[in-house]
Design a protein around this motif. Structure first.
Motif: not given
Length: 222
Positions: A114-125, A127-143
């Motif tokens: 997902p793009s940064t814009r997509c993740l930003s929209d999802l994180c708004k839904e 709540g505060d427990e997730w941020t774009v940076a935290e989700v991107q870390k998951v993808f980086q770990d998989l890579e």
């Protein structure tokens, strides 16, 4: 070797620290991550994973070009949409994998982050427990664990991509670009074979896994 120990019904214990229903991408990842967490009772936890389908990838699943042949077979749940007037009253098949790896074992093997814009929209839904940076870390770990193969572009496709880049509509990096446009994708393949969760966590011997993970395949929960 896979990261689980296959067992039959007679070998199932009376008690486990965790029982996970489904050995798809999410269930398999959860089992492997929990197996290395000693916080459960001061030791590595015992884990049972229940899978409705088979525990191995059949030939049609392993060979990338044959993945459409897995649709409508015993390793596909066989879901279909309801009939819709806009689709000429047809029911459209929605393949879903019924085996270890889940739908990642029968899909087209294209990795789209997902793009940064997509993740930003999802994180708004979310709540505060997730941020774009935290989700991107998951993808980086998989890579980091396993890197997919970039497609070898046909000469004409390469020229088309180059022209798209010149007018600002394309990128040669990957689909993770925050902008919309044209970009190459990453294939979940290696050495001309499908790569799924089964391969990401492979160990030399099943006993090398830090925790005890047992897999009971061909099992449905009622």
């Amino acid at each position: 070797m896979p990261w689980w120990n296959p067992v039959c019904l007679s070998e199932v214990r009376a008690e486990y620290d965790f029982i996970i229903v489904g050995a798809g991408t999410a269930g398999s990842t959860l089992a492997k991550e929990l197996s290395g967490d000693p916080r459960s009772r001061g030791r590595h936890p015992s884990i049972l994973v229940l899978e409705a389908g088979i525990s191995h990838l059949p030939f049609g699943s392993k060979v990338p070009a044959l993945y459409p042949l897995t649709f409508g077979t015993p390793i596909d749940w066989g879901y279909q949409t309801v009939r819709q007037a806009g689709m000429l009253n047809r029911r459209i098949p929605c393949p879903a994998g019924k085996l270890v790896g889940g739908s990642a074992s029968i899909n087209a093997m294209i990795r789209l982050e997902p793009s940064t814009r997509c993740l930003s929209d999802l994180c708004k839904e979310w709540g505060d427990e997730w941020t774009v940076a935290e989700v991107q870390k998951v993808f980086q770990d998989l890579e980091t664990r396993w890197r997919g193969a970039s497609p070898q572009l046909h000469e004409n496709t390469d020229r088309f991509l180059e022209m798209a880049c010149q007018v600002g509509l394309g990128t040669r990096e990957s689909m993770r670009s925050p902008r919309y446009g044209i970009a190459p994708y990453v294939r979940m393949q290696s050495q001309s074979q499908r790569r799924t969760i089964e391969h990401w966590y492979r160990v030399p011997h099943a006993s090398d896994a830090p925790g005890s993970i047992q897999l009971l395949a061909n099992c449905c929960v009622q």
